[in-house]
Design an enzyme around this catalytic site. Structure first.
Site, PDB file in Angstrom:
ATOM      1  N   ASP A  71       3.627   9.495  -1.128  1.00 40.74           N
ATOM      2  CA  ASP A  71       2.488   8.691  -0.686  1.00 40.74           C
ATOM      3  C   ASP A  71       2.231   7.571  -1.684  1.00 40.74           C
ATOM      4  O   ASP A  71       2.395   7.771  -2.893  1.00 40.74           O
ATOM      5  CB  ASP A  71       1.225   9.561  -0.571  1.00 40.74           C
ATOM      6  CG  ASP A  71       0.391   9.218   0.638  1.00 40.74           C
ATOM      7  OD1 ASP A  71       0.495   8.072   1.122  1.00 40.74           O
ATOM      8  OD2 ASP A  71      -0.355  10.091   1.120  1.00 40.74           O
TER       9      ASP A  71
ATOM     10  N   HIS B 100       0.809  -1.218   0.000  1.00 41.06           N
ATOM     11  CA  HIS B 100       0.000   0.000   0.000  1.00 41.06           C
ATOM     12  C   HIS B 100       0.846   1.272   0.000  1.00 41.06           C
ATOM     13  O   HIS B 100       0.321   2.354  -0.262  1.00 41.06           O
ATOM     14  CB  HIS B 100      -0.937  -0.007   1.219  1.00 41.06           C
ATOM     15  CG  HIS B 100      -2.012  -1.040   1.144  1.00 41.06           C
ATOM     16  ND1 HIS B 100      -3.304  -0.753   0.753  1.00 41.06           N
ATOM     17  CD2 HIS B 100      -1.992  -2.376   1.387  1.00 41.06           C
ATOM     18  CE1 HIS B 100      -4.034  -1.854   0.770  1.00 41.06           C
ATOM     19  NE2 HIS B 100      -3.258  -2.855   1.155  1.00 41.06           N
TER      20      HIS B 100
END
Length: 462
Positions: free
Chosen positions: A364, A156
């Site tokens: 991110d 992730h």
């Protein structure tokens, strides 16, 4: 029909889906459809001498299976290797890495304990899907116990370039462990490229067609599977009577005409100090916005035991106080800094009521807040998304205002552009963005990954 086995560091509360977020909803739906198990840590700490007993909770076709970990495990595996080594390296922050051999031993130990606890619960035709950086060596531990099932892994967070990955003394062991999975999923094509570069240049491997990669005596599939959100669920949450009431309350309580919002966990990867400085620069450059605009930053705490997180909280409190002291008035607080979590339905209302969404992380994996902000907007009068070029979402959300989060002037200029953008342009940008996030929503992400993992057995994903 094969069961689906989800493995993650923590097990989501499937009885509180909306609060758990879109990922828990998507995976929970898959489990309910085909039956299966969600396995992981129960969040509790046990004594060193206590046996790690698996607790089972059966609810229809879904079983949650959880185990505790010891204080030592928590310190070495979770706070240590996962969050003082892997997290900073994957987010390009080598200055924050604290590698200790005990951390690495703890990481191996907990992955081994997870595998040993799950193995007796498995059936031969189960499909296993492990999630995130906590479980890189999980498949290798399960294989050592004789597991032959198909095992997938989804990262992730970003996969770093080889030059950064090599800062971890055990980096080659980690990459070799990944090859015990059958499918390795990444958020972006950039992550896949970084992985390929390591395999070709440092693991003497080969990049084959169809997303296949060969190294360490195995061939696996390594591809980008960008994660999405449940668009309708979040959009509907932003349009309830309660949401309308919250938006009216937001507008009634202040003298401002426009709201800018940021929602991020309190984390050094999110670029919050830079965002606050950019807002200050925006106010300096555009005094016409004094008493007309406010920035609301919601930053719930995370990993409070790690020193770097205490430092950033102190910095943000200092910056917010300085900005409000310099520009604020008795009837205007320019920067409203909220250091606690908000319910998802409240966030949906705040997104819909804000003219600008600021999503400006320094690095991110994806950042689902960007997609949630888009989903929450009124299509007849949408707000504008300002998005960091270093968020994984920037690969998809091209119609956002893309900024460099290290460039304070760039972000300040983008805020002004967003607030001054004509309605027709805002509608055009939003129409393109909402189409993108609908096409690649969380259900699409889940189906596409599991179809590849199941090798053409779509009944697994239903």
């Amino acid at each position: 029909m094969s069961r689906l086995i989800i493995v993650s560091n923590r097990v989501a509360d499937l009885e509180a889906q909306v609060q758990s977020g879109g990922l828990a909803v998507a995976l929970g739906d898959a489990l309910r459809t085909v039956g299966g198990i969600w396995f992981g840590w129960d969040g509790k700490l046990a004594g060193e001498s206590e046996p790690a007993t698996v607790s089972l909770n059966v609810n229809g076709a879904v079983t949650t299976a959880t185990i505790p970990m010891t204080e030592r495990d928590y310190e070495e595996y979770y706070l240590g290797f996962a969050n003082k080594v892997l997290w900073p390296v994957c987010h390009y922050r080598l200055d924050l890495v604290q590698f200790e051999p005990a951390y690495f031993e703890g990481y191996k130990r907990v992955n081994r304990a997870f595998a040993k606890a799950l193995a007796p619960l498995l059936a031969p035709d189960d499909i296993i899907w492990a999630h995130d950086y906590h479980l890189i060596s999980f498949a290798s531990e399960l294989r050592a116990l004789g597991a032959k099932q198909r095992i997938g892994f989804f990262l992730h967070i970003p996969f770093p370039p080889p030059e950064l990955l090599q800062a971890i003394p055990t980096h080659e062991w980690l990459v070799e462990a990944l090859f015990q999975f059958d499918v390795i999923g990444f958020q972006t094509e950039n992550d896949v490229s970084n992985f390929h570069r390591f395999i070709e240049n440092h693991a003497h491997g080969e990049i084959l067609d169809g997303g296949r990669v060969r190294a360490y005596g195995r061939t696996v599939i390594a591809r980008a599977f960008p994660i999405g959100i449940d668009v309708d669920e979040f959009a509907n949450a932003a349009q309830t009577a309660e949401a309308a009431s919250q938006i009216e309350r937001l507008n009634r309580r202040t003298v401002v005409r426009s709201h800018i919002i940021g929602v991020d966990r309190l984390d050094y990867t999110k670029g919050l100090p830079e965002r606050f400085k950019a807002f200050r620069k925006f106010l300096e450059m555009h005094p016409e916005h004094w008493k007309a605009v406010t920035l609301m930053q919601i930053a719930p705490p995370t990993r409070i035991e790690v020193e770097a997180y205490a430092n950033i909280r102190e910095e943000l409190e200092g910056l917010s106080g300085a900005i409000n002291g310099e520009f604020g008035d008795f009837d205007w607080t320019p920067l409203r800094y909220v250091h606690r979590a908000m319910p998802r339905d409240t966030l949906a209302a705040l997104f819909r009521g804000s003219e600008v969404g600021l999503v400006t992380p320094l690095r991110d994996g994806m950042n689902l807040v960007a997609k949630e902000y888009v989903a929450a907007q009124d299509e007849e009068d949408p707000g504008v998304l300002v998005l960091s070029k270093f968020a994984g979402a920037a690969e998809e959300l091209e119609e956002a205002l893309i900024v460099n989060p290290y460039d304070i002037d760039d972000m300040a200029t983008a805020m002004q552009s967003a607030l001054r953008m004509p309605l027709e342009e805002r509608k055009e940008r939003h129409s393109a963005l909402i189409s993108r996030i609908r096409r690649h929503d969380v259900a699409y992400w889940r189906r596409s990954f599991l179809e590849v993992l199941a090798e053409g057995a779509p009944e697994v994903v239903a």
